[in-house]
Design an enzyme around this catalytic site. Structure first.
Site, PDB file in Angstrom:
ATOM      1  N   ASP C 200       0.865  -1.186   0.000  1.00  0.00           N
ATOM      2  CA  ASP C 200       0.000   0.000   0.000  1.00  0.00           C
ATOM      3  C   ASP C 200       0.900   1.234   0.000  1.00  0.00           C
ATOM      4  OD1 ASP C 200      -3.077   0.786   0.907  1.00  0.00           O
ATOM      5  OD2 ASP C 200      -1.522   2.200   1.605  1.00  0.00           O
ATOM      6  N   ASN C 208      -2.741  12.869  -3.377  1.00  0.00           N
ATOM      7  CA  ASN C 208      -3.924  13.303  -4.118  1.00  0.00           C
ATOM      8  C   ASN C 208      -4.356  14.710  -3.736  1.00  0.00           C
ATOM      9  OD1 ASN C 208      -4.631  11.469  -6.034  1.00  0.00           O
ATOM     10  ND2 ASN C 208      -5.865  10.184  -4.663  1.00  0.00           N
ATOM     11  N   HIS C 213      -5.569  14.658  -8.608  1.00  0.00           N
ATOM     12  CA  HIS C 213      -5.776  13.256  -9.005  1.00  0.00           C
ATOM     13  C   HIS C 213      -4.916  12.823 -10.174  1.00  0.00           C
ATOM     14  CE1 HIS C 213      -8.884  11.938  -6.275  1.00  0.00           C
ATOM     15  NE2 HIS C 213      -9.386  13.169  -6.315  1.00  0.00           N
ATOM     16  N   ASP C 217      -2.748   9.566 -10.189  1.00  0.00           N
ATOM     17  CA  ASP C 217      -2.777   8.476 -11.175  1.00  0.00           C
ATOM     18  C   ASP C 217      -1.375   8.167 -11.699  1.00  0.00           C
ATOM     19  OD1 ASP C 217      -5.449   8.226 -10.833  1.00  0.00           O
ATOM     20  OD2 ASP C 217      -6.038   9.180 -12.744  1.00  0.00           O
ATOM     21  N   GLU C 243      -4.876   2.356  -3.808  1.00  0.00           N
ATOM     22  CA  GLU C 243      -3.423   2.380  -3.941  1.00  0.00           C
ATOM     23  C   GLU C 243      -2.802   1.072  -3.450  1.00  0.00           C
ATOM     24  OE1 GLU C 243      -5.344   4.153  -1.930  1.00  0.00           O
ATOM     25  OE2 GLU C 243      -4.392   4.576   0.006  1.00  0.00           O
TER      26      GLU C 243
END
Lengths: 119, 205, 319
Positions: C200, C208, C213, C217, C243
């Site tokens: 993770d 973010n 965003h 990404d 994630e």
């Protein structure tokens, strides 16, 4: 009278001998299943007449015919063959065969052959 | 004795008859097509489909194209006559029979059918004549086959016990050669054996 | 006798195929009704004349040779019927079909009167058969074509259904399938088992929030790439969601799988992401033991991950 029959087929020899015996019941017959064995018999037994097939394994009839005529130019070799093309006929006659008869041999053909041989 | 059990005598007779039949075929071709051929000692065996397949694989190289003509014949004795020639031989044949330097596909096919016609008519007729019977011929069909996979799946299901009569025919001058197979099966094998038995009786009588 | 002859004529003219009698010089001696109707040539006009006058296009050398073969061997001979028509050309009257304009013929030459050197030629119209064959071949070609398209589509759909659209890694569904297969197949063995690594990304929510965003990404794609470059071939890597990523690693023991996880951790730590800098990730590792299901295995990995987070992040924990 000694006669040598050279053919790889046992039943072709049997059939030929059967028709021969109709006319020459006392003939002493030697059988060979290919040209090489035929030539050995020819050397040892000096047969009066040889009936020779052409298509055979080990040594074919052309080769056997050539060797037999080399051993004895006066040998009476009758080629009995299924190959009835004029070319095959011309070739065996030029190699010194006395006669060529198409297979299968029967009584009439045998009589005609015997009438042309010298005993 | 079962249908598949052919004695040495049976095979010997069949081979000798085949020799005579082949002699007739070469003579007819010399007469009709003016081509002089030599014949090979025929191979005869009683086999099954796997035997036939492996025999074909051993006899016919896999790396070529073949014109394969199949013709059925029937009567007291029946079976299938198969004539196999390389595309090279077939082109030479088309060339020879139609006197065209570059024969078209249709010329070649027709030439192959013509040669097969003569071969089957002379070989099978002579063979059956010696066995004192007569046969009828059906329309032949030719196809171009890639490699030596000559026996299709449908036929696999159909043939169990097979008699293979096979030989090769060579016309040196024209550079033409082909493989001949005569296949027969089932009841026909029984009939063939019966016909040969009669022939044997005549001989041993 | 004359009654017989009359009978023969009637039969001859009522035959459903073309029949003619011809000699070796190709002079026609009989021409039946079927031929009259289909060729438009009357028997009066052709009898006694050479066929060549009416049909000059045939190869007569071949035809005569076939006649000769038929007579000498007293056996039927044939024309090849598989491709093009090599005998006389006969137009087709059938209006409904357009594939063939002339008849496809099957021609058989049979011995008739050998002493007079005459043969009988019978002609069968096999056009319908040929049309059927041609239609069949055409349909077969269409089927083959459609099949290729279908196979391509199916492959694409299959790939879509198992891929995560953002990272192009396997999705959760695919990972579950693979895991299920592995659980079914595997015979447990202490030295040689398989295991699961869950990773993770640390503080991803902050990424973010700070960079937006789009950068988020980018980070996920970068992590996906570095993970797939670092795992061994044969190991299965998937995006579990958000994630979180999962790796299934075969042929390992505890030491080996922790080493793999450590390698992945270092790779992520050393990665430089444009417009953002560096990130770290935490790792939870578990090894398959007898009696494990997908749930128990997953549970232990999650537990280990939780410990890694709790113990300061950017580290590997085993459970």
């Amino acid at each position: 009278m000694k006669v040598l029959v050279v053919d790889d087929s046992k039943l072709a020899r049997l059939s030929l001998i059967k028709t021969l015996k109709e006319y020459e019941p006392s003939a002493e017959i030697f059988e060979a299943e290919n040209g090489a064995i035929g030539v050995e018999f020819f050397k040892a037994e000096h047969p009066r007449v040889v009936f020779l097939d052409l298509t055979m394994p080990v040594m074919d009839g052309y080769e056997a015919l050539k060797l037999m005529i080399e051993i004895d130019p006066k040998a009476q070799v009758v080629v009995v063959s299924a190959d009835i093309q004029t070319q095959a006929q011309a070739r065996v006659l030029s190699l010194g065969a006395k006669l060529m008869v198409p297979k299968p041999i029967n009584s009439e053909k045998m009589l005609a052959v015997l009438q042309q041989l010298v005993f | 004795m079962q249908a598949s059990e052919f004695s040495d005598d049976h095979l010997d007779i069949l081979k000798e008859l085949m020799n005579i039949a082949m002699g007739n075929a070469t003579a007819s071709i010399a007469d009709l097509l003016q081509a002089f051929g030599t014949m090979h000692i025929p191979y005869i065996s009683v086999s099954d489909l796997n035997g036939l397949k492996s025999f074909i694989e051993e006899t016919i190289p896999n790396d070529r194209q073949y014109y394969v003509t199949k013709q059925l014949f029937g009567g007291m004795f029946g079976g299938e006559f198969i004539f196999v020639m390389t595309d090279e031989s077939a082109v030479n044949l088309g060339n020879y029979l139609y006197d065209i330097s570059k024969p078209e596909r249709a010329d070649i096919l027709d030439a192959v059918v013509e040669l097969t016609n003569i071969l089957s008519a002379t070989i099978v007729s002579r063979l059956t004549e010696e066995l004192n019977t007569k046969v009828q011929f059906f329309v032949p069909s030719t196809e171009l086959v890639e490699g030596n996979n000559l026996i299709g799946l449908a036929e696999i299901l159909d043939y169990h016990k097979i008699i293979i009569v096979s030989t090769q025919m060579v016309f040196q001058t024209q550079n033409i050669s082909g493989y001949i197979f005569i296949l027969t099966k089932g009841e026909m094998i029984e009939r063939l054996r019966h016909l040969i038995d009669q022939k044997l009786e005549e001989l041993y009588a | 006798m004359s009654e017989n002859l009359e009978y023969c004529t009637i039969v001859f003219d009522s035959l459903e195929n073309g029949t003619l009698i011809i000699d070796e010089n190709c002079i026609v001696w009989a021409w039946n009704k079927w031929l009259e109707i289909n060729t438009g040539i009357s028997s009066e006009s052709i009898i006694g004349k050479s066929l060549e006058l009416f049909y000059p296009e045939i190869n007569y050398r071949g035809f005569q040779r076939k006649i000769r073969t038929t007579l000498r061997l007293s056996t039927p001979t044939f024309y090849d019927a598989s491709l093009s028509n090599r005998f006389i050309t006969i137009p087709r009257n059938k209006i409904s079909t357009s594939l063939l304009t002339t008849m496809q013929l099957q021609v058989t030459i049979s011995p008739y009167i050998a002493e007079m050197q005459r043969v009988m030629v019978s002609i069968h119209d096999i056009s319908d058969l040929h049309e059927l064959k041609m239609t069949l071949q055409q349909k077969m070609a269409e089927i083959v074509h459609l099949n290729t398209i279908l196979t391509k589509d199916r492959k694409r759909i299959e790939i879509l259904s198992i891929t995560d659209p953002l990272t192009k890694l396997y999705n959760r569904q695919k990972l579950n399938d693979v895991l299920e297969m592995m659980l079914l197949r595997r015979h447990w063995n202490e030295e040689n088992s398989f295991g699961m690594i869950i990773t993770d990304v640390d503080y991803f929510k902050k990424v973010n929030d700070t960079y937006g965003h789009q950068v988020g990404d980018k980070v996920l794609i970068a992590v996906a790439n570095i993970l797939s470059q670092t795992i061994r071939t044969g190991d299965i890597l998937a995006r579990w969601g958000g994630e979180e990523f999962v790796v299934l690693v075969s042929d390992v023991d505890k030491e080996k799988i922790c080493f793999v996880a450590e390698k992945l951790r270092t790779a992520i730590e050393q990665m430089n992401i444009p417009d953002m800098g560096t990130i770290t990730a935490s790792f939870g590792v578990s090894l398959f033991v007898e009696g494990d299901t997908d749930e128990t295995l997953m549970y232990r990995s999650d537990l280990a991950l939780y410990r890694a987070k709790k113990n300061g992040r950017n580290r590997v924990e085993f459970s």
